[in-house]
Design an enzyme around this catalytic site. Sequence first.
Site, PDB file in Angstrom:
ATOM      1  N   HIS A  90      91.385  57.825  -8.109  1.00  0.00           N
ATOM      2  CA  HIS A  90      90.284  57.090  -8.728  1.00  0.00           C
ATOM      3  C   HIS A  90      89.001  57.913  -8.650  1.00  0.00           C
ATOM      4  O   HIS A  90      88.767  58.622  -7.664  1.00  0.00           O
ATOM      5  CB  HIS A  90      90.090  55.737  -8.023  1.00  0.00           C
ATOM      6  CG  HIS A  90      89.106  54.869  -8.761  1.00  0.00           C
ATOM      7  ND1 HIS A  90      87.749  54.985  -8.574  1.00  0.00           N
ATOM      8  CD2 HIS A  90      89.287  53.924  -9.712  1.00  0.00           C
ATOM      9  CE1 HIS A  90      87.141  54.126  -9.381  1.00  0.00           C
ATOM     10  NE2 HIS A  90      88.051  53.469 -10.081  1.00  0.00           N
ATOM     11  N   GLU A 159      89.928  56.985 -17.310  1.00  0.00           N
ATOM     12  CA  GLU A 159      88.698  56.287 -16.971  1.00  0.00           C
ATOM     13  C   GLU A 159      87.526  57.274 -16.972  1.00  0.00           C
ATOM     14  O   GLU A 159      87.300  57.973 -15.974  1.00  0.00           O
ATOM     15  CB  GLU A 159      88.794  55.696 -15.567  1.00  0.00           C
ATOM     16  CG  GLU A 159      89.897  54.690 -15.403  1.00  0.00           C
ATOM     17  CD  GLU A 159      89.614  53.752 -14.240  1.00  0.00           C
ATOM     18  OE1 GLU A 159      89.394  52.564 -14.483  1.00  0.00           O
ATOM     19  OE2 GLU A 159      89.572  54.227 -13.090  1.00  0.00           O
TER      20      GLU A 159
HETATM   21  P1  PGA Z   1      84.471  48.967 -13.958  1.00  0.00           P
HETATM   22  O1  PGA Z   1      85.428  49.840 -13.024  1.00  0.00           O
HETATM   23  O2  PGA Z   1      85.341  48.041 -14.736  1.00  0.00           O
HETATM   24  O3  PGA Z   1      83.528  48.288 -13.042  1.00  0.00           O
HETATM   25  O4  PGA Z   1      83.777  49.959 -14.874  1.00  0.00           O
HETATM   26  C1  PGA Z   1      86.637  50.346 -13.503  1.00  0.00           C
HETATM   27  C2  PGA Z   1      87.336  51.147 -12.453  1.00  0.00           C
HETATM   28  O5  PGA Z   1      86.683  51.787 -11.628  1.00  0.00           O
HETATM   29  O6  PGA Z   1      88.577  51.146 -12.403  1.00  0.00           O
END
Ligand code: PGA
Length: 235
Positions: A90, A159
């Site tokens: 992550h 992401e």
């Molecule tokens: P967020 O986080 O939806 O608050 O942008 C997503 C994530 O870190 O998986």
Amino acid sequence: MIIASNFKTNHTRESAKEYLVKLNHFVKENSIKEDILIFPPSTALDNYKLENTIKIGVQNAYPTDKGSFTGEVGFTQIDEFDIKTILVGHSERRHILKESDELIVKKYNFYKDKCYKIVYCIGEPKEVRNEGLEKVLEYNFSQLDGIDLSYENLIVAYEPVWAIGTGVSATKEDIEETLSALRKSIKAPLLYGGSVKVDNLKEILEIEDCDGVLVGTASWEVENFKEMVKIAHEL
Ligand code: PGA
């Protein structure tokens, strides 16, 4: 479709339990068939009795069975709760906690050997996005170096760092072109994450190469998350 919630450093043991009881009831009552993954903080891990479509995962774990790694949890501690799902790589661990690519690959391989479902996160920072798609793909593919993309329990979450926790999601076009380029090399399910919320969920899930979402902020309140699960279910 996969709908995943990353609690990050939110919820207590008690509030996580309350959340899961409500979510489980909702899934059961509405015969929801979507795959739901919930990543609570490690203090709230437990042998929850949930519908088969809801799986609990860990946000992080050290690549060890047990040992001397102060502050970390390893396979033995997770296995106590029959957990078989993990988030690896992550962006908050990569950028805030300075986890190296080497350690991330090690975690991937360790938990792959344990047959875990691995949600493996990749994503570029803003300055790379500003340089255009070619650089974005180069950056994202470099984060996949050393990862066996043919692993049957792999899920890849794209992401973009600049969209996480900012309230500003990537545009539909950005997500579309990035996921379709990733799809050429990745057969595993592809998720998008980064400021996904009730208002933009449908548009994101309708993207051809998008198999689901990884949600942070908008998932921490159970009613909101239930609404998102409902939207996915109705698609
Ligand atoms: P967020 O986080 O939806 O608050 O942008 C997503 C994530 O870190 O998986």
